[in-house]
Enzyme design. Structure first.
Site, PDB file in Angstrom:
ATOM      1  N   ASN A  73       0.360  37.650  47.274  1.00  0.00           N
ATOM      2  CA  ASN A  73       1.539  36.835  46.960  1.00  0.00           C
ATOM      3  C   ASN A  73       1.656  36.726  45.453  1.00  0.00           C
ATOM      4  O   ASN A  73       0.659  36.443  44.770  1.00  0.00           O
ATOM      5  CB  ASN A  73       1.409  35.423  47.540  1.00  0.00           C
ATOM      6  N   GLU A 114       4.348  37.988  49.777  1.00  0.00           N
ATOM      7  CA  GLU A 114       5.357  37.021  49.322  1.00  0.00           C
ATOM      8  C   GLU A 114       5.733  37.322  47.881  1.00  0.00           C
ATOM      9  O   GLU A 114       4.870  37.574  47.040  1.00  0.00           O
ATOM     10  CB  GLU A 114       4.845  35.562  49.342  1.00  0.00           C
ATOM     11  N   TYR A 129       4.204  35.201  42.241  1.00  0.00           N
ATOM     12  CA  TYR A 129       5.383  34.473  41.749  1.00  0.00           C
ATOM     13  C   TYR A 129       5.486  34.445  40.229  1.00  0.00           C
ATOM     14  O   TYR A 129       6.571  34.511  39.679  1.00  0.00           O
ATOM     15  CB  TYR A 129       5.375  33.024  42.275  1.00  0.00           C
ATOM     16  N   HIS A 143      -1.160  29.094  58.159  1.00  0.00           N
ATOM     17  CA  HIS A 143      -0.372  28.826  56.954  1.00  0.00           C
ATOM     18  C   HIS A 143      -0.328  27.301  56.785  1.00  0.00           C
ATOM     19  O   HIS A 143       0.735  26.687  56.831  1.00  0.00           O
ATOM     20  CB  HIS A 143       1.016  29.456  57.062  1.00  0.00           C
ATOM     21  N   GLU A 170      -3.043  32.196  51.539  1.00  0.00           N
ATOM     22  CA  GLU A 170      -3.416  31.505  50.299  1.00  0.00           C
ATOM     23  C   GLU A 170      -4.496  30.452  50.478  1.00  0.00           C
ATOM     24  O   GLU A 170      -4.256  29.256  50.272  1.00  0.00           O
ATOM     25  CB  GLU A 170      -2.175  30.869  49.652  1.00  0.00           C
ATOM     26  N   ARG A 192       7.115  38.540  58.761  1.00  0.00           N
ATOM     27  CA  ARG A 192       5.837  37.839  58.609  1.00  0.00           C
ATOM     28  C   ARG A 192       6.068  36.365  58.929  1.00  0.00           C
ATOM     29  O   ARG A 192       6.819  35.691  58.222  1.00  0.00           O
ATOM     30  CB  ARG A 192       5.325  38.014  57.177  1.00  0.00           C
TER      31      ARG A 192
HETATM   32  C1  GBH Z   1       3.503  30.088  48.500  1.00  0.00           C
HETATM   33  O1  GBH Z   1       2.654  29.275  47.738  1.00  0.00           O
HETATM   34  C2  GBH Z   1       3.381  29.658  49.922  1.00  0.00           C
HETATM   35  O2  GBH Z   1       2.641  30.584  50.678  1.00  0.00           O
HETATM   36  C3  GBH Z   1       4.705  29.368  50.590  1.00  0.00           C
HETATM   37  O3  GBH Z   1       4.482  28.642  51.765  1.00  0.00           O
HETATM   38  C4  GBH Z   1       5.606  28.655  49.614  1.00  0.00           C
HETATM   39  O4  GBH Z   1       6.782  28.190  50.210  1.00  0.00           O
HETATM   40  C5  GBH Z   1       5.938  29.617  48.512  1.00  0.00           C
HETATM   41  O5  GBH Z   1       4.777  30.166  47.942  1.00  0.00           O
HETATM   42  C6  GBH Z   1       6.795  29.016  47.405  1.00  0.00           C
HETATM   43  O6  GBH Z   1       6.134  27.985  46.756  1.00  0.00           O
HETATM   44  O7  GBH Z   1      -1.913  24.569  39.857  1.00  0.00           O
HETATM   45  O8  GBH Z   1      -1.113  22.846  41.316  1.00  0.00           O
HETATM   46  O9  GBH Z   1       0.191  23.454  39.436  1.00  0.00           O
HETATM   47  C7  GBH Z   1       2.937  29.079  46.378  1.00  0.00           C
HETATM   48  C8  GBH Z   1       1.800  29.442  45.454  1.00  0.00           C
HETATM   49  C9  GBH Z   1       0.178  28.400  44.036  1.00  0.00           C
HETATM   50  C10 GBH Z   1       2.381  28.660  43.235  1.00  0.00           C
HETATM   51  C11 GBH Z   1      -0.056  27.314  43.021  1.00  0.00           C
HETATM   52  C12 GBH Z   1       2.155  27.570  42.194  1.00  0.00           C
HETATM   53  C13 GBH Z   1       0.511  26.430  40.836  1.00  0.00           C
HETATM   54  C14 GBH Z   1       0.111  25.111  41.468  1.00  0.00           C
HETATM   55  N1  GBH Z   1       1.574  28.444  44.416  1.00  0.00           N
HETATM   56  N2  GBH Z   1       0.764  27.472  41.824  1.00  0.00           N
HETATM   57  S1  GBH Z   1      -0.760  23.936  40.445  1.00  0.00           S
END
Ligand code: GBH
Length: 472
Positions: free
Chosen positions: A301, A378, A303, A127, A172, A83
């Site tokens: 995605n 992801e 995390y 992206h 996202e 991807r």
């Molecule tokens: C993804 O986004 C991305 O797609 C990727 O590019 C990136 O490298 C990867 O994950 C790792 O970070 O409310 O402001 O405190 C991450 C998704 C969404 C996770 C927002 C953290 C809290 C942000 N993020 N979330 S905030």
């Protein structure tokens, strides 16, 4: 969260795809080469104080010049799919007008190189690297950007529509809208709640226009997808107030996208919650028909989880995840929702490790959208990797991946139609506002020499991808 999630030996369906993911600005470098125009991330990263250590994507992993080496690396990891994202400003340097042949050529070589190695190309159209020229005209705040995105999609659809396995429109859009125009943590760094909500809609519209455009020109019956960072939101207490905090975050964070895309309507409570900010008059009557395109596969995605309550005090609150309400919130209209610290363990990002959230999310989506195929586009973790005698024994990353894949496997056993899993990320890269200070790769990149070294997690993942079975 009491379940163990450490099972070894679990087998995935034969057709299940194991891949890895990256994004153009995070790995390519070569920002001024072969006619590429500037993107909002070039502008943002070159503005002092916005990215840790003043890092930029100027060189990144130099993937642009190391394409063949990186393709061989993917092959050595037995990846079944890759991807990647296409940089809009390589294809149209100002976001409009004719295609730049050198930009098309780079992705054409990438796609051919993948196919030659038996790796399926999964292409993300956006992206986060919006051409700066379009931002100067209003960016995602304005409808014309969504229309320009449809034209861009047609160009890449015509160029690559015979070779792409799955098209993913946006990565996202939550981040593009709320971090780009709400909190300002991401490019273009705007802090205005109405702009954030306008961006939500124009990103949704862009998604629909792109699928319509590619469907007209692609010749090999590709799959269509979008990647969403859907939020698993848990209440601090069983109170009605905290349940309402969950509802607000789910509306802004999840249903603002799944509503129009999968159900053909914005949620009524989203309009109600944000009525002090905007009347949503930028939503035109036909837009929902455009946005509501059938999705062959929904990209998810994942995390971590979120824990919320209604802020009990007076004055501005400080959320545990670091976002402030004053001077830019990523949650427009949800000013009384507080994000609480959660129990560890944590990754290097400070995100709590909670594999049960992935199982919960997939099962919940399966309930909301019965029969909707999904893939995890992801999942992964940043840790402080240590190099010992040329090796990286990243047992914490292996543990994270194993536990999340176990969670995904449990979801499959409950009937979720899960088609694949893409680890974030193939290699260490430019982690947005954190620059190079956080490493998500299963392959290490030495930023002095740009040498790639497979971490233990990469070797572990290669075994998984070859066998469809979680190593013991
Ligand atoms: C993804 O986004 C991305 O797609 C990727 O590019 C990136 O490298 C990867 O994950 C790792 O970070 O409310 O402001 O405190 C991450 C998704 C969404 C996770 C927002 C953290 C809290 C942000 N993020 N979330 S905030």
């Amino acid at each position: 969260g009491n379940a163990d999630y450490r099972d070894g030996g679990l087998e995935f369906p034969a057709s299940f795809i194991f891949g890895s993911a990256t994004a153009s600005y995070q790995i390519e470098g070569a920002v001024n080469e072969d006619g590429r125009g500037p993107s909002i991330w070039d502008t943002f990263s070159h503005t002092p104080g916005l990215v840790v250590n003043g890092n930029t994507g100027d060189v990144a992993d130099d993937h642009y010049h190391r394409l063949e080496e990186d393709l061989d690396l993917m092959k050595s990891l037995n990846l079944q799919a890759y991807r990647f994202s296409i940089a809009w400003p390589r294809i149209q340097p100002t976001g409009r007008g004719p295609a730049n042949p050198a930009g098309l050529d780079f992705y054409s070589r990438l796609i051919d190189g993948l196919i030659a190695r038996g790796i399926r190309p999964v292409a993300t159209l956006y992206h986060w690297d919006l051409p700066q020229a379009l931002e100067d005209e209003g960016g995602w705040r304005v409808r014309s950007t969504a229309e320009a995105f449809g034209d861009y999609a047609r160009i890449v659809g015509e160029a690559f529509g015979d070779r792409i396995h799955t098209w993913t429109t946006l990565n996202e859009p939550w981040c593009s809208a709320y971090l780009g125009y709400g909190s300002g943590a991401h490019a273009p760094g705007v802090t205005d709640p109405e702009s954030a909500l306008r961006a939500v809609h124009h990103l949704n519209l862009a998604h629909g226009l792109a699928i319509m455009a590619i469907r007209e020109v692609a010749s090999n019956n590709p799959q269509f997808s979008v990647t969403l960072n859907l939020h698993v939101v848990r209440p601090a207490t069983g109170s009605d107030e905290d349940a309402d905090a969950v509802r607000q975050i789910e509306a802004l964070g999840n249903r603002a996208f799944t509503g129009p895309m999968l159900l053909g309507a914005y949620p009524a409570d989203l309009f109600e919650d944000t009525k002090e900010i905007t009347d949503w008059s930028f939503v035109f009557s036909n837009d929902l028909h455009i946005i509501n395109q059938p999705l062959d596969v929904l990209g998810v995605n994942y995390y971590s989880t979120n824990l919320v309550r209604v802020w009990p005090g007076d004055g501005p609150k400080q959320n545990a995840d670091g976002h402030k309400d004053v001077g830019g919130s990523p949650w427009p209209g949800a000013g009384r929702v507080e994000f609480l610290a959660q129990p560890g363990p944590y990754t290097e990002m400070g995100w709590n490790i909670e594999p049960s959230g992935l199982e919960e999310l997939l099962v919940s989506l399966h309930g909301q959208f019965p029969g909707q195929p999904m893939m995890i586009t992801e999942n992964g973790a940043a840790f402080d990797d240590v190099v010992e005698d040329g090796a990286i024994h990243d047992v914490d990353r292996i543990d994270y991946l194993r536990r999340h894949l176990t969670a995904a496997h449990r979801a499959v056993q409950q009937g979720v139609d899960l088609r694949g899993y893409f680890v974030w990320s193939l290699m260490d890269n430019f982690e947005w506002s954190y620059g190079y200070s956080k490493r998500f790769g299963i392959v290490r990149v030495d930023y002095d020499t740009l040498v790639r070294t497979r971490k233990d997690s990469a070797l572990w993942y290669a075994e998984l991808a070859a066998s469809n079975r979680l190593p013991d």
